[in-house]
Scaffold this motif. Sequence first.
Motif, PDB file in Angstrom:
ATOM      1  N   MET A   1     -24.878  -4.770  56.163  1.00 18.22           N
ATOM      2  CA  MET A   1     -25.322  -4.804  54.784  1.00 18.22           C
ATOM      3  C   MET A   1     -26.856  -4.823  54.736  1.00 18.22           C
ATOM      4  SD  MET A   1     -22.560  -4.988  52.847  1.00 18.22           S
ATOM      5  CE  MET A   1     -23.144  -5.590  51.300  1.00 18.22           C
ATOM      6  N   LEU A  54     -19.453  -9.505  45.025  1.00 21.55           N
ATOM      7  CA  LEU A  54     -20.445  -9.111  46.024  1.00 21.55           C
ATOM      8  C   LEU A  54     -21.862  -9.396  45.523  1.00 21.55           C
ATOM      9  CD1 LEU A  54     -20.966  -7.703  48.765  1.00 21.55           C
ATOM     10  CD2 LEU A  54     -21.098  -5.570  47.487  1.00 21.55           C
ATOM     11  N   SER A  55     -22.123  -9.116  44.275  1.00 19.89           N
ATOM     12  CA  SER A  55     -23.443  -9.381  43.706  1.00 19.89           C
ATOM     13  C   SER A  55     -23.738 -10.878  43.661  1.00 19.89           C
ATOM     14  CB  SER A  55     -23.551  -8.802  42.296  1.00 19.89           C
ATOM     15  OG  SER A  55     -23.454  -7.408  42.336  1.00 19.89           O
ATOM     16  N   TRP A  57     -22.443 -13.132  45.662  1.00 13.90           N
ATOM     17  CA  TRP A  57     -22.606 -13.572  47.043  1.00 13.90           C
ATOM     18  C   TRP A  57     -24.025 -13.256  47.542  1.00 13.90           C
ATOM     19  CZ3 TRP A  57     -21.036 -16.802  50.420  1.00 13.90           C
ATOM     20  CH2 TRP A  57     -21.323 -16.636  51.757  1.00 13.90           C
ATOM     21  N   ASN A  58     -24.507 -12.059  47.231  1.00 11.34           N
ATOM     22  CA  ASN A  58     -25.861 -11.692  47.637  1.00 11.34           C
ATOM     23  C   ASN A  58     -26.904 -12.557  46.929  1.00 11.34           C
ATOM     24  OD1 ASN A  58     -25.064  -9.712  49.434  1.00 11.34           O
ATOM     25  ND2 ASN A  58     -25.106  -8.107  47.890  1.00 11.34           N
TER      26      ASN A  58
END
Length: 106
Positions: A1, A54-55, A57-58
């Motif tokens: 990633m 996902l956003s 988590w980032n």
Amino acid sequence: MPTNILIRATHTRRGLKWGLPAMLLAVVYIVIAAALARWVAGGAPGWINLLVLLSLWNALKFAVNGPITVVRLARVRAYERRYRDGRLAGQPRQTPVDDRTPVEPR
């Protein structure tokens, strides 16, 4: 990633100073997650929720990484300061040269 590459780069000696500014990317990821969540609530496909997760988590990774890099930068700079001061203390003191004082002949 790509986010892992960026976070790993902020853990190098040169990159430690960029940890706190990189923390601002968490805000961008939160805005993206909010926009995607609103899109899903408006009738978008359900798999978009994976992008929301996902956003988020980032965003969490960048929010945690900022303070960690600040602490590591402070520790590294303190270590470098101790090393530099130790090297300076080990050198003999140099006395200033006074040209007005006559030199005794041998």
